[in-house]
Design a protein around this motif. Structure first.
Motif, PDB file in Angstrom:
ATOM      1  N   ILE A 136     -18.523  33.988  60.907  1.00 31.82           N
ATOM      2  CA  ILE A 136     -18.892  33.203  60.061  1.00 31.82           C
ATOM      3  C   ILE A 136     -18.608  33.417  58.601  1.00 31.82           C
ATOM      4  N   LYS A 137     -18.635  34.407  58.100  1.00 35.60           N
ATOM      5  CA  LYS A 137     -18.006  34.703  56.780  1.00 35.60           C
ATOM      6  C   LYS A 137     -16.609  34.468  56.642  1.00 35.60           C
ATOM      7  N   GLU A 138     -15.601  35.092  57.473  1.00 34.43           N
ATOM      8  CA  GLU A 138     -14.288  35.007  57.510  1.00 34.43           C
ATOM      9  C   GLU A 138     -14.005  33.557  57.516  1.00 34.43           C
ATOM     10  N   SER A 139     -14.649  32.645  58.608  1.00 32.31           N
ATOM     11  CA  SER A 139     -14.267  31.271  58.773  1.00 32.31           C
ATOM     12  C   SER A 139     -14.432  30.538  57.566  1.00 32.31           C
ATOM     13  N   ILE A 140     -15.441  30.768  56.765  1.00 25.99           N
ATOM     14  CA  ILE A 140     -15.652  30.124  55.593  1.00 25.99           C
ATOM     15  C   ILE A 140     -14.718  30.294  54.554  1.00 25.99           C
ATOM     16  N   LYS A 141     -14.216  31.579  54.416  1.00 23.39           N
ATOM     17  CA  LYS A 141     -13.271  31.996  53.370  1.00 23.39           C
ATOM     18  C   LYS A 141     -11.777  31.230  53.688  1.00 23.39           C
ATOM     19  N   THR A 142     -11.474  31.300  55.119  1.00 21.18           N
ATOM     20  CA  THR A 142     -10.307  30.701  55.373  1.00 21.18           C
ATOM     21  C   THR A 142     -10.351  29.140  55.508  1.00 21.18           C
ATOM     22  N   GLY A 143     -11.504  28.687  55.649  1.00 16.15           N
ATOM     23  CA  GLY A 143     -11.514  27.301  55.945  1.00 16.15           C
ATOM     24  C   GLY A 143     -11.411  26.834  57.383  1.00 16.15           C
ATOM     25  N   SER A 144     -11.474  27.758  58.151  1.00 12.81           N
ATOM     26  CA  SER A 144     -11.428  27.520  59.661  1.00 12.81           C
ATOM     27  C   SER A 144     -12.798  27.719  60.549  1.00 12.81           C
ATOM     28  N   TYR A 145     -13.444  26.162  60.366  1.00 10.75           N
ATOM     29  CA  TYR A 145     -14.883  26.135  60.702  1.00 10.75           C
ATOM     30  C   TYR A 145     -14.993  26.038  62.432  1.00 10.75           C
ATOM     31  N   ILE A 201     -16.848  28.844  63.806  1.00 10.32           N
ATOM     32  CA  ILE A 201     -18.177  29.154  63.519  1.00 10.32           C
ATOM     33  C   ILE A 201     -19.264  28.583  64.638  1.00 10.32           C
TER      34      ILE A 201
END
Length: 427
Positions: A244-253, A256
């Motif tokens: 979840i954290k990495e997806s938010i950082k990279t904008g790949s939702y 999530i």
């Protein structure tokens, strides 16, 4: 997947069980690899299904006891109420006797389903050990870390780097172990694999930056591990919270959704599994009411706790919890249908008949014992009444009989040989 220790469990009970389960896991992985599906997530699901099918007979016995226990509970409560204010020894013995008769009537043990639980618990704990340390039991997964590990050991500062990773916190003491300090090859390799097996995607990226000369080894290892760990787009070595954290950082939702579904499904499937199990009715007048209420509360909060733990633990463990709960739920539906068909009165009749035969057999055995003792006593009394000359004559007669009738090679024949030898030497 990540492990507490890469080395296989060596404890007295769990070690051998984990080793057997490890062979099963390795066999499953070998088969699906030959089918072109070398996936740890799929292996965990198949592993869980097989283990639950194997424990099905124990589950049925456990649930059968629960059903019979609910049926005989009123009789047990009536006995307790009858002797509630009588604490003398005779009353306590009478209460125990009546209670035992009820258990015999329903064909269950006072220990209940403890035996089934004692068998199941080591298997479940050993199962966790295998899932937590996949490379320790599946040789193909362990092989993915080579030659990277051997080359990484030769790099200055590699041990310190792995030791300082946040994901390696539980392995810190291993770096000061005598085996590690002395350079025990196997121990050092296992320590490095433990840390790498626990490492997150960002840890691997940092490793590649720190040791650029190993970039080819790192990329080859990651390629294999990602293939093994990829389950429906998720890397099951990573925790849902990390995804979840990495997806938010990279904008790949997109990921999530999968990361959130794992803890939610773990909670929902466990709640369903608990609901399908036979629930004991809570009696307000029951002195054990508090314990029953506590169990009910725990059954409510356990699914929520599963969701909480799934967030921070590797997704592979969450997949195991989901698969296990789904299989248990299906099993429970089957078991419930079988138990609903069970005729309690017929079961009681069978148990009463079984106990009757047991008593008759025990009575016959006791009679034989008494008869045997009486015969020995009678012979003993007759022997005491004999004179010395009569005893010697009887012994001589018996000796001649066995000397004449002893079969070649028998104990009697060998005894006669010894007797003759002694007589010849004494002449």
């Amino acid at each position: 997947m990540s492990g507490i220790l890469l080395t296989q469990d060596t404890t007295f009970i769990l070690g051998p069980i984990a080793k057997i389960l490890g062979y099963l896991m390795e066999g499953i992985f070998f088969v699906i690899d030959k089918m072109g599906l070398p996936n740890i997530g799929l292996a965990i699901i198949l592993f869980t299904i097989i283990i639950n099918i194997f424990m099905m007979p124990l589950t049925i016995k456990q649930q059968k006891f629960s059903k019979l226990n609910a049926k005989m509970a009123p009789e047990l409560k009536a006995i307790q109420k009858k002797y509630a204010n009588r604490k003398d020894n005779d009353s306590m013995m009478a209460m125990n006797k009546e209670t035992q008769d009820v258990y015999v009537k329903y064909g269950v043990s006072p220990t209940g389903s403890c035996v089934q639980l004692l068998i199941q618990m080591p298997i479940l704990f050993a199962l966790y050990r295998v899932i937590y340390a996949i490379p320790a039991y599946v040789g193909q997964v362990k092989a993915a870390f080579f030659p990277l590990v051997d080359n990484l050991i030769l790099q200055a500062g590699s041990g310190e780097f792995l030791k300082n990773l946040k994901t390696s916190a539980q392995f810190v003491k291993r770096f000061s172990n005598e085996a590690f300090v002395s350079g025990d090859t196997t121990y050092v390799q296992n320590t490095f694999i433990d840390c790498l097996n626990r490492a997150s995607t960002s840890d691997w990226a940092e490793l590649a930056t720190k040791f650029p000369n190993l970039s080819n080894d790192i990329s080859n290892t990651l390629e294999k591990l990602n293939r093994y760990n990829n389950f429906l787009g998720l890397n099951i070595a990573n925790s849902p919270s990390y995804v979840i954290k990495e997806s938010i950082k990279t904008g790949s939702y997109v990921l999530i959704i999968g990361a959130v579904l794992i803890p939610l499904l773990a909670a929902a499937t466990q709640w369903l599994s608990v609901k399908l199990m036979p629930q004991a009715a809570v009696d307000p007048d029951d002195p054990n009411n508090a314990a029953a209420q506590s169990m009910k509360t725990m059954n409510t909060f356990m699914p929520l706790m599963s969701a909480f733990f799934c967030l921070s633990l590797p997704s592979g463990l969450g997949i195991y919890w989901i698969a296990s709960a789904v299989v248990r739920s299906i099993q429970q539906v089957i078991v419930n249908k079988q138990l609903d068909k069970m005729d309690i009165d017929e079961e009681i009749k069978k148990n009463v008949e079984k106990q009757k035969k047991k008593k008759e057999k025990l009575g016959t055995s006791n009679m034989n014992t008494i008869a045997s003792k009486s015969t020995k006593s009678l012979v003993s009394e007759n022997t005491k009444k004999m004179s010395k000359e009569e005893k010697e004559a009887a012994l001589e007669k018996a000796s001649k009989y066995y000397e004449k009738n002893a079969k070649p090679g028998s104990i009697a024949a060998k005894a006669n040989m010894v007797k003759k030898f002694n007589e010849n030497n004494n002449k």
